[in-house]
Design an enzyme around this catalytic site. Sequence first.
Site, short mmCIF file in Angstrom:
data_model
loop_
_atom_site.label_atom_id
_atom_site.label_comp_id
_atom_site.label_asym_id
_atom_site.label_seq_id
_atom_site.Cartn_x
_atom_site.Cartn_y
_atom_site.Cartn_z
N SER A 36 3.64 46.67 -3.76
CA SER A 36 2.75 47.18 -4.81
C SER A 36 3.08 46.43 -6.09
O SER A 36 4.20 45.91 -6.23
CB SER A 36 3.00 48.67 -5.02
OG SER A 36 2.39 49.13 -6.21
N TYR A 90 8.58 56.23 -6.11
CA TYR A 90 7.73 55.16 -5.57
C TYR A 90 8.14 53.81 -6.15
O TYR A 90 8.30 52.82 -5.42
CB TYR A 90 6.28 55.49 -5.93
CG TYR A 90 5.22 54.60 -5.34
CD1 TYR A 90 4.75 54.80 -4.04
CD2 TYR A 90 4.65 53.56 -6.09
CE1 TYR A 90 3.75 53.99 -3.51
CE2 TYR A 90 3.66 52.76 -5.57
CZ TYR A 90 3.20 52.98 -4.28
OH TYR A 90 2.21 52.18 -3.76
#
Length: 261
Positions: free
Chosen positions: A143, A156
Amino acid sequence: MTLKTKSAVVTGSTSGIGLAIAQALARAGANVMLNGFGDPADIEKFRAALAAESGSTIRFHGADVGRAAEVAALISAAETAFGGVDILVNNAGFQFVAPVDEFPADRWDAIQDVILNSAFHAIRAALPGMKRRNWGRIINLVSAHGLVASPFKSAYVAAKHGQIGLTKTVALEVAQCGITCNAICPGYVRTALVEGQIAAQAAAHGLPPEAVLRDVMLAAQPTRRLVEVEEVAALALFLCGDLARSITGAALPIDGGWTAR
Ligand code: NAD
């Protein structure tokens, strides 16, 4: 490009980015082991349709990749079904948002297990076979949050940064074995999850969905356009080809310029 002699495992391929990558690999000729959660009838329908359309062998394994033993079972099942795992895409993941001092410890652990620890366990299990065959492609679906942070996403962001460290280390260890290991780092991608967030934020802000998308969600993404899953799948497919053999240890943004700032 043909991947006719290759076999792949794509974790979290029952929806979103993983599903699009599984489709791209199968259409290029690879056998694919699907994985993820979902309605069994829907998964079987998708599996059978992809097998018929691509002519490749498509199987499904329902491992919860947050559990080390199930990751090992997934890789072992693919090796038994296909004779080996040449391409491993570590894609499964989920998000949980909270201030760090209020972050539930069990959510922290679950995110590390599903995103970071699963990638370690899958790579550990798949590498010996790749080394024996002197060919392998490992892709960690990371990401933009593997490169930069956003508030309230501590677990995350930490897991995604960790995946990039793992990517670089594996790449160095296997650089002379015909194996590459790379991270793909998308910005906001149009998936069911993101569509849901747009609807929720539109309701919360009392704004039309297009305005929420452009002015709230995509404020950090200079193109102000969602990345489409097909764009991510095309990059993954390219990384699997022989012309990508010198790309390794890279964290490749596909984020509309987000991390260029
Ligand atoms: P998604 O929710 O559409 O798909 C996630 C997949 O992972 C599903 O198939 C789900 O069943 C599976 N999964 C979740 N937990 C699992 C577990 N414990 N075991 C096995 N499978 C599990 O999400 P997506 O948007 O396609 O995201 C895929 C990956 O891309 C994730 O790692 C995510 O962090 C990353 N990513 C997504 C975006 C985005 O904007 N959508 C952006 C950057 C990175």
